[in-house]
Design a protein around this motif. Structure first.
Motif, PDB file in Angstrom:
ATOM      1  N   ALA A  14       0.838  -1.195   0.000  1.00 55.50           N
ATOM      2  CA  ALA A  14       0.000   0.000   0.000  1.00 55.50           C
ATOM      3  C   ALA A  14       0.872   1.243   0.000  1.00 55.50           C
ATOM      4  O   ALA A  14       1.595   1.510   0.960  1.00 55.50           O
ATOM      5  CB  ALA A  14      -0.929   0.002   1.211  1.00 55.50           C
ATOM      6  N   ASP A  15       0.811   1.989  -1.094  1.00 64.10           N
ATOM      7  CA  ASP A  15       1.574   3.233  -1.233  1.00 64.10           C
ATOM      8  C   ASP A  15       0.901   4.055  -2.314  1.00 64.10           C
ATOM      9  O   ASP A  15       0.496   3.525  -3.352  1.00 64.10           O
ATOM     10  CB  ASP A  15       3.028   2.942  -1.617  1.00 64.10           C
ATOM     11  CG  ASP A  15       3.945   4.133  -1.385  1.00 64.10           C
ATOM     12  OD1 ASP A  15       3.719   5.181  -2.036  1.00 64.10           O
ATOM     13  OD2 ASP A  15       4.872   4.021  -0.577  1.00 64.10           O
ATOM     14  N   ASP A  16       0.778   5.370  -2.085  1.00 62.55           N
ATOM     15  CA  ASP A  16       0.099   6.196  -3.084  1.00 62.55           C
ATOM     16  C   ASP A  16       1.003   6.561  -4.256  1.00 62.55           C
ATOM     17  O   ASP A  16       0.520   7.097  -5.255  1.00 62.55           O
ATOM     18  CB  ASP A  16      -0.466   7.467  -2.435  1.00 62.55           C
ATOM     19  CG  ASP A  16       0.616   8.364  -1.856  1.00 62.55           C
ATOM     20  OD1 ASP A  16       1.612   7.822  -1.337  1.00 62.55           O
ATOM     21  OD2 ASP A  16       0.474   9.599  -1.920  1.00 62.55           O
ATOM     22  N   GLU A  17       2.301   6.265  -4.156  1.00 61.45           N
ATOM     23  CA  GLU A  17       3.220   6.555  -5.257  1.00 61.45           C
ATOM     24  C   GLU A  17       3.342   5.328  -6.159  1.00 61.45           C
ATOM     25  O   GLU A  17       3.840   4.279  -5.744  1.00 61.45           O
ATOM     26  CB  GLU A  17       4.591   6.946  -4.712  1.00 61.45           C
ATOM     27  CG  GLU A  17       4.579   8.236  -3.918  1.00 61.45           C
ATOM     28  CD  GLU A  17       5.986   8.639  -3.498  1.00 61.45           C
ATOM     29  OE1 GLU A  17       6.888   8.644  -4.355  1.00 61.45           O
ATOM     30  OE2 GLU A  17       6.173   8.936  -2.312  1.00 61.45           O
ATOM     31  N   THR A  18       2.899   5.482  -7.412  1.00 60.58           N
ATOM     32  CA  THR A  18       2.899   4.365  -8.352  1.00 60.58           C
ATOM     33  C   THR A  18       4.295   3.811  -8.563  1.00 60.58           C
ATOM     34  O   THR A  18       4.489   2.588  -8.639  1.00 60.58           O
ATOM     35  CB  THR A  18       2.313   4.808  -9.707  1.00 60.58           C
ATOM     36  OG1 THR A  18       0.994   5.324  -9.494  1.00 60.58           O
ATOM     37  CG2 THR A  18       2.236   3.637 -10.675  1.00 60.58           C
ATOM     38  N   MET A  19       5.292   4.683  -8.635  1.00 57.66           N
ATOM     39  CA  MET A  19       6.656   4.221  -8.891  1.00 57.66           C
ATOM     40  C   MET A  19       7.200   3.402  -7.722  1.00 57.66           C
ATOM     41  O   MET A  19       7.936   2.437  -7.926  1.00 57.66           O
ATOM     42  CB  MET A  19       7.571   5.415  -9.175  1.00 57.66           C
ATOM     43  CG  MET A  19       7.307   6.091 -10.514  1.00 57.66           C
ATOM     44  SD  MET A  19       7.547   4.950 -11.907  1.00 57.66           S
ATOM     45  CE  MET A  19       9.300   4.648 -11.791  1.00 57.66           C
ATOM     46  N   VAL A  85       2.137  -5.996   9.958  1.00 59.67           N
ATOM     47  CA  VAL A  85       2.147  -4.691   9.299  1.00 59.67           C
ATOM     48  C   VAL A  85       3.517  -4.052   9.455  1.00 59.67           C
ATOM     49  O   VAL A  85       3.998  -3.848  10.568  1.00 59.67           O
ATOM     50  CB  VAL A  85       1.064  -3.763   9.884  1.00 59.67           C
ATOM     51  CG1 VAL A  85       1.131  -2.390   9.225  1.00 59.67           C
ATOM     52  CG2 VAL A  85      -0.321  -4.381   9.682  1.00 59.67           C
ATOM     53  N   VAL A  86       4.146  -3.737   8.315  1.00 54.75           N
ATOM     54  CA  VAL A  86       5.442  -3.068   8.307  1.00 54.75           C
ATOM     55  C   VAL A  86       5.268  -1.720   7.624  1.00 54.75           C
ATOM     56  O   VAL A  86       4.777  -1.645   6.492  1.00 54.75           O
ATOM     57  CB  VAL A  86       6.499  -3.900   7.549  1.00 54.75           C
ATOM     58  CG1 VAL A  86       7.823  -3.144   7.472  1.00 54.75           C
ATOM     59  CG2 VAL A  86       6.700  -5.255   8.227  1.00 54.75           C
ATOM     60  N   MET A  87       5.660  -0.667   8.311  1.00 51.04           N
ATOM     61  CA  MET A  87       5.491   0.682   7.771  1.00 51.04           C
ATOM     62  C   MET A  87       6.639   1.031   6.823  1.00 51.04           C
ATOM     63  O   MET A  87       7.807   0.751   7.119  1.00 51.04           O
ATOM     64  CB  MET A  87       5.443   1.711   8.907  1.00 51.04           C
ATOM     65  CG  MET A  87       4.477   1.385  10.031  1.00 51.04           C
ATOM     66  SD  MET A  87       2.786   1.028   9.501  1.00 51.04           S
ATOM     67  CE  MET A  87       2.296   2.640   8.847  1.00 51.04           C
ATOM     68  N   LEU A  88       6.304   1.647   5.696  1.00 47.88           N
ATOM     69  CA  LEU A  88       7.290   2.193   4.773  1.00 47.88           C
ATOM     70  C   LEU A  88       7.467   3.664   5.115  1.00 47.88           C
ATOM     71  O   LEU A  88       6.494   4.421   5.155  1.00 47.88           O
ATOM     72  CB  LEU A  88       6.823   2.043   3.330  1.00 47.88           C
ATOM     73  CG  LEU A  88       6.661   0.605   2.820  1.00 47.88           C
ATOM     74  CD1 LEU A  88       6.050   0.604   1.419  1.00 47.88           C
ATOM     75  CD2 LEU A  88       8.001  -0.110   2.804  1.00 47.88           C
ATOM     76  N   ALA A 106       4.512  -4.074  13.202  1.00 49.25           N
ATOM     77  CA  ALA A 106       5.630  -4.983  13.481  1.00 49.25           C
ATOM     78  C   ALA A 106       6.976  -4.304  13.296  1.00 49.25           C
ATOM     79  O   ALA A 106       8.004  -4.851  13.696  1.00 49.25           O
ATOM     80  CB  ALA A 106       5.543  -6.207  12.579  1.00 49.25           C
ATOM     81  N   GLY A 107       6.987  -3.129  12.682  1.00 50.03           N
ATOM     82  CA  GLY A 107       8.253  -2.429  12.490  1.00 50.03           C
ATOM     83  C   GLY A 107       8.177  -1.452  11.344  1.00 50.03           C
ATOM     84  O   GLY A 107       7.093  -1.063  10.898  1.00 50.03           O
ATOM     85  N   PHE A 108       9.343  -1.046  10.866  1.00 50.03           N
ATOM     86  CA  PHE A 108       9.397  -0.029   9.830  1.00 50.03           C
ATOM     87  C   PHE A 108      10.597  -0.270   8.928  1.00 50.03           C
ATOM     88  O   PHE A 108      11.607  -0.843   9.334  1.00 50.03           O
ATOM     89  CB  PHE A 108       9.469   1.366  10.451  1.00 50.03           C
ATOM     90  CG  PHE A 108      10.595   1.531  11.436  1.00 50.03           C
ATOM     91  CD1 PHE A 108      11.838   1.986  11.033  1.00 50.03           C
ATOM     92  CD2 PHE A 108      10.408   1.232  12.777  1.00 50.03           C
ATOM     93  CE1 PHE A 108      12.876   2.124  11.934  1.00 50.03           C
ATOM     94  CE2 PHE A 108      11.436   1.364  13.691  1.00 50.03           C
ATOM     95  CZ  PHE A 108      12.680   1.815  13.264  1.00 50.03           C
ATOM     96  N   LEU A 109      10.461   0.177   7.696  1.00 53.61           N
ATOM     97  CA  LEU A 109      11.490  -0.011   6.688  1.00 53.61           C
ATOM     98  C   LEU A 109      11.631   1.273   5.891  1.00 53.61           C
ATOM     99  O   LEU A 109      10.639   1.859   5.455  1.00 53.61           O
ATOM    100  CB  LEU A 109      11.095  -1.165   5.751  1.00 53.61           C
ATOM    101  CG  LEU A 109      12.096  -1.568   4.672  1.00 53.61           C
ATOM    102  CD1 LEU A 109      13.313  -2.244   5.303  1.00 53.61           C
ATOM    103  CD2 LEU A 109      11.432  -2.508   3.673  1.00 53.61           C
ATOM    104  N   LEU A 110      12.868   1.729   5.726  1.00 56.32           N
ATOM    105  CA  LEU A 110      13.101   2.917   4.909  1.00 56.32           C
ATOM    106  C   LEU A 110      12.816   2.618   3.445  1.00 56.32           C
ATOM    107  O   LEU A 110      13.172   1.556   2.934  1.00 56.32           O
ATOM    108  CB  LEU A 110      14.541   3.392   5.065  1.00 56.32           C
ATOM    109  CG  LEU A 110      14.913   4.055   6.386  1.00 56.32           C
ATOM    110  CD1 LEU A 110      16.405   4.318   6.438  1.00 56.32           C
ATOM    111  CD2 LEU A 110      14.134   5.351   6.579  1.00 56.32           C
ATOM    112  N   LYS A 111      12.197   3.565   2.766  1.00 57.27           N
ATOM    113  CA  LYS A 111      11.841   3.352   1.362  1.00 57.27           C
ATOM    114  C   LYS A 111      13.058   3.202   0.461  1.00 57.27           C
ATOM    115  O   LYS A 111      12.960   2.600  -0.611  1.00 57.27           O
ATOM    116  CB  LYS A 111      10.976   4.516   0.854  1.00 57.27           C
ATOM    117  CG  LYS A 111       9.557   4.503   1.371  1.00 57.27           C
ATOM    118  CD  LYS A 111       8.727   5.572   0.690  1.00 57.27           C
ATOM    119  CE  LYS A 111       7.282   5.505   1.129  1.00 57.27           C
ATOM    120  NZ  LYS A 111       6.445   6.500   0.420  1.00 57.27           N
ATOM    121  N   ASP A 112      14.189   3.755   0.878  1.00 62.93           N
ATOM    122  CA  ASP A 112      15.373   3.672   0.017  1.00 62.93           C
ATOM    123  C   ASP A 112      16.302   2.526   0.398  1.00 62.93           C
ATOM    124  O   ASP A 112      17.456   2.484  -0.011  1.00 62.93           O
ATOM    125  CB  ASP A 112      16.137   4.994   0.015  1.00 62.93           C
ATOM    126  CG  ASP A 112      16.615   5.407   1.402  1.00 62.93           C
ATOM    127  OD1 ASP A 112      16.309   4.690   2.373  1.00 62.93           O
ATOM    128  OD2 ASP A 112      17.287   6.445   1.506  1.00 62.93           O
TER     129      ASP A 112
END
Length: 226
Positions: A14-19, A85-88, A106-112
């Motif tokens: 789930a992300d609003d950025e298509t790329m 659930v892992v947050m971007l 459950a945690g988080f992950l950097l988008k890059d």
């Protein structure tokens, strides 16, 4: 035959950025034992699609239209079965990450993060690990500490709780404070991941912490993790 071969890890993105969605899908498409079962451009659709597709892991952007990622956490975790659930996230969004962790993420992950880190995070989340991106773990833990996160244990002091642990369990707790996964801890200590899981379970039980994130906070408060 491995479990991954008989039951691929089902992922909803789930992300609003298509790329962003396109890039993550391409990475996961080539990862063995992982299947992207649905994509959503906002939190409301993420919940609806999760109810329909029963993902094991949801990669959830924090900032989205209609319903943002923070508002989607509770309804996602209310599903049966509930996904991990892992947050971007991005640098500088630590305040929202702290809110997400308090909501049960459950945690988080950097988008890059690189492709291997993304794949490792999905597998770690599916296995029950906390996913704490090392690049921002320190900042997030710092915010949680400054926010006077309530002590989840009984009235015993934190030093006494640490004293209940074996030397190896204290080592593992310190690594939880660094945001390492079970696999990373196993490699560093030269032991099996099953043994690490046993140590983590003992740590949570002996210290009265309800999650790996709370255990990581304890490691920082007591000086085990810098």
């Amino acid at each position: 035959m491995t479990e991954a071969a008989t039951h691929p890890i089902r992922v909803l993105l789930a992300d609003d950025e298509t790329m962003i969605r396109h890039g993550v899908r391409l990475i996961l498409r080539h990862a063995e034992g992982i299947e992207v079962v649905a994509e959503a451009p906002d939190g409301r659709q993420a919940v609806d699609l999760a109810a329909a597709h029963h993902p094991d892991v949801v990669l959830l952007d924090i900032r989205m239209p209609v319903r943002d990622g923070l508002a989607a956490i509770a309804p996602l975790l209310a599903l049966d079965p509930a996904p991990r659930v892992v947050m971007l996230t991005t640098f500088g969004d630590e305040e929202n990450v702290v809110r997400a962790l308090r909501e049960g993420a459950a945690g988080f992950l950097l988008k890059d993060e690189g492709p291997q880190e993304l794949i490792r995070a999905v597998r770690a989340a599916a296995a029950g690990d906390a996913v704490l991106s090392p690049g921002v773990t320190g900042a997030v833990i710092g915010r949680m500490l400054r926010g006077a996160d309530p002590d989840p244990a009984d009235g015993s002091g934190e030093d006494a709780r640490i004293a209940r642990l074996t030397a190896r369990e204290r080592e593992v707790l310190a690594m939880l404070g660094e945001g390492l996964s079970n696999q990373d801890i196993a490699v560093r200590l030269g032991i099996g991941t099953g043994t690490v899981k046993t140590h983590v379970g003992a740590i949570l039980d002996k210290t009265g912490t309800a999650s790996r994130v709370q255990a990581a906070l304890l490691a920082h408060r007591t000086g085990l993790a810098g």
